[in-house]
Design a protein around this motif. Sequence first.
Motif, PDB file in Angstrom:
ATOM      1  N   ASP A  76      55.789  43.073  37.207  1.00 14.73           N
ATOM      2  CA  ASP A  76      55.066  43.543  36.025  1.00 14.73           C
ATOM      3  C   ASP A  76      55.564  44.951  35.726  1.00 14.73           C
ATOM      4  O   ASP A  76      55.248  45.900  36.450  1.00 14.73           O
ATOM      5  N   ASP A 118      51.572  31.963  35.632  1.00 17.19           N
ATOM      6  CA  ASP A 118      50.918  33.012  36.421  1.00 17.19           C
ATOM      7  C   ASP A 118      50.456  34.133  35.500  1.00 17.19           C
ATOM      8  O   ASP A 118      51.111  34.430  34.496  1.00 17.19           O
ATOM      9  N   GLY A 119      49.352  34.786  35.851  1.00 18.20           N
ATOM     10  CA  GLY A 119      48.905  35.907  35.036  1.00 18.20           C
ATOM     11  C   GLY A 119      47.573  36.468  35.494  1.00 18.20           C
ATOM     12  O   GLY A 119      47.071  36.146  36.586  1.00 18.20           O
ATOM     13  N   VAL A 120      46.993  37.321  34.622  1.00 12.98           N
ATOM     14  CA  VAL A 120      45.699  37.954  34.899  1.00 12.98           C
ATOM     15  C   VAL A 120      44.747  37.633  33.757  1.00 12.98           C
ATOM     16  O   VAL A 120      45.121  37.727  32.572  1.00 12.98           O
ATOM     17  N   HIS A 179      50.193  37.087  30.823  1.00 11.94           N
ATOM     18  CA  HIS A 179      51.186  36.673  31.816  1.00 11.94           C
ATOM     19  C   HIS A 179      52.149  37.798  32.162  1.00 11.94           C
ATOM     20  O   HIS A 179      52.577  37.934  33.303  1.00 11.94           O
ATOM     21  N   GLN A 200      40.649  38.518  37.206  1.00 10.43           N
ATOM     22  CA  GLN A 200      41.086  37.570  38.236  1.00 10.43           C
ATOM     23  C   GLN A 200      42.542  37.191  38.021  1.00 10.43           C
ATOM     24  O   GLN A 200      42.976  36.911  36.906  1.00 10.43           O
ATOM     25  N   ARG A 201      43.343  37.191  39.094  1.00 11.27           N
ATOM     26  CA  ARG A 201      44.741  36.762  39.008  1.00 11.27           C
ATOM     27  C   ARG A 201      44.805  35.255  39.210  1.00 11.27           C
ATOM     28  O   ARG A 201      44.186  34.732  40.158  1.00 11.27           O
ATOM     29  N   LYS A 209      47.289  31.608  39.184  1.00  6.72           N
ATOM     30  CA  LYS A 209      48.619  31.028  39.324  1.00  6.72           C
ATOM     31  C   LYS A 209      48.781  29.893  38.328  1.00  6.72           C
ATOM     32  O   LYS A 209      47.785  29.314  37.856  1.00  6.72           O
TER      33      LYS A 209
END
Length: 418
Positions: A186, A303-305, A323, A343-344, A346
Amino acid sequence: MLLRKLYSILTLFCFCVLIISCKEEPKKEIAEKTKEVKKAPPQIKEYGFVLNDYKVVRDTIRPGDSFGAIMDANGVTRGEVYLISEKVKDTFNPARIIAGKPYTILKSKDTSETVKAFIYENDRINYTVIDLQDSVRSFKNKKPVSVKRKMTSGVITSSLSEAMDNAGLSVLLTDKLSDIYQWKIDFFKIQKGDQFKLIYNERWINDTIYGGVKNIEAAVFKHYDSPYYAFSFGKDSLSGFPKFYDEEANSMQSFFLKAPLKFSRISSRYTKRRFHPVQKRWKAHLGTDYAAPTGTPIWSTADGVVIKSSYTRGNGNYVKVRHNEKYTTQYLHMTKRNVKVGQRVKQGDIIGFVGSTGLATGPHVCYRFWVYGKQVDPFKQNLPSSEPLKEELKPDYFMAIESLKKELDSLPFKKMPK
């Protein structure tokens, strides 16, 4: 007595000959030096022409210029311009010359200064020639381009772009490097002291003019003291872009799932104009609707937050996932949300369940997609895929990267300035 006189005369003659020869020798040297000075100038060849044979006029298209006006100013009549335009229209459209583009006119060296050729530079490499010498003809060509291989290293002081700039590297190289690592690092969170090393190739036009970055062969980015290696090997079967893998042959490129759930059909696609079934009016629908039974799990496509997990009258229960700095996705009309802000997640994690909350006539998920903050149709994007490297290709891959890794490891990391 007679012999003595003859000897004197002979001696005088020899002395005179010697003086004359000494005087002639410098004249010879001067003549030879003059010949050297008058040697022909070096031949200059460009665009397929020997420029020494012409009077060369170089200029740039200015706003308001036209092909006809340029040619007229150089002695070509309007009638001749019309005939030329008709003959070359399949290759060159005179009406579409663009301000800022360079052009070259070749003229005869005699007093008439007749135009022999007009060369228009489409870009830094490609050009179009209108040859007027024997008969009117036109053709497109490219300047000779060479490739120079380079190695470099850098250290992050505040941002990747600043680090690249401090190392004297191109902005294009910054973009290419961030594209390689966009799924692993990131770049909003890179740390001061992070380091990178690169092996890459540059294009050079005529060996003197920089023509941009051709490709990156290999890289290593040290982030939080962990080295992330990347090696170019083959191309993506869908996009044609280079594929990158790490030192263990794992793909560097993640991919978006084709859909955020197992679905039976797409009930509505992304469109700028759709009749809304609830509001009963025409409006843009900037998402893709996937019809599915209530309670069907909804997955994060990458994937992301989680940056939003909330409810609005229009969206119903919805979740928004960032992402990276480029891509964001949103999932609407859930019956229930399964994640919290911060929250992260997948790829493939369940973030909610299909419902019909908000402005919805039936159970479905409306999937929305942003690129750099702009909503787009995901089906029309060149999204990176992550086709796994085939097992039969791995021996070739490891053999190919062996020398590249040694080169990278032999190059010292650049350290923080003191």
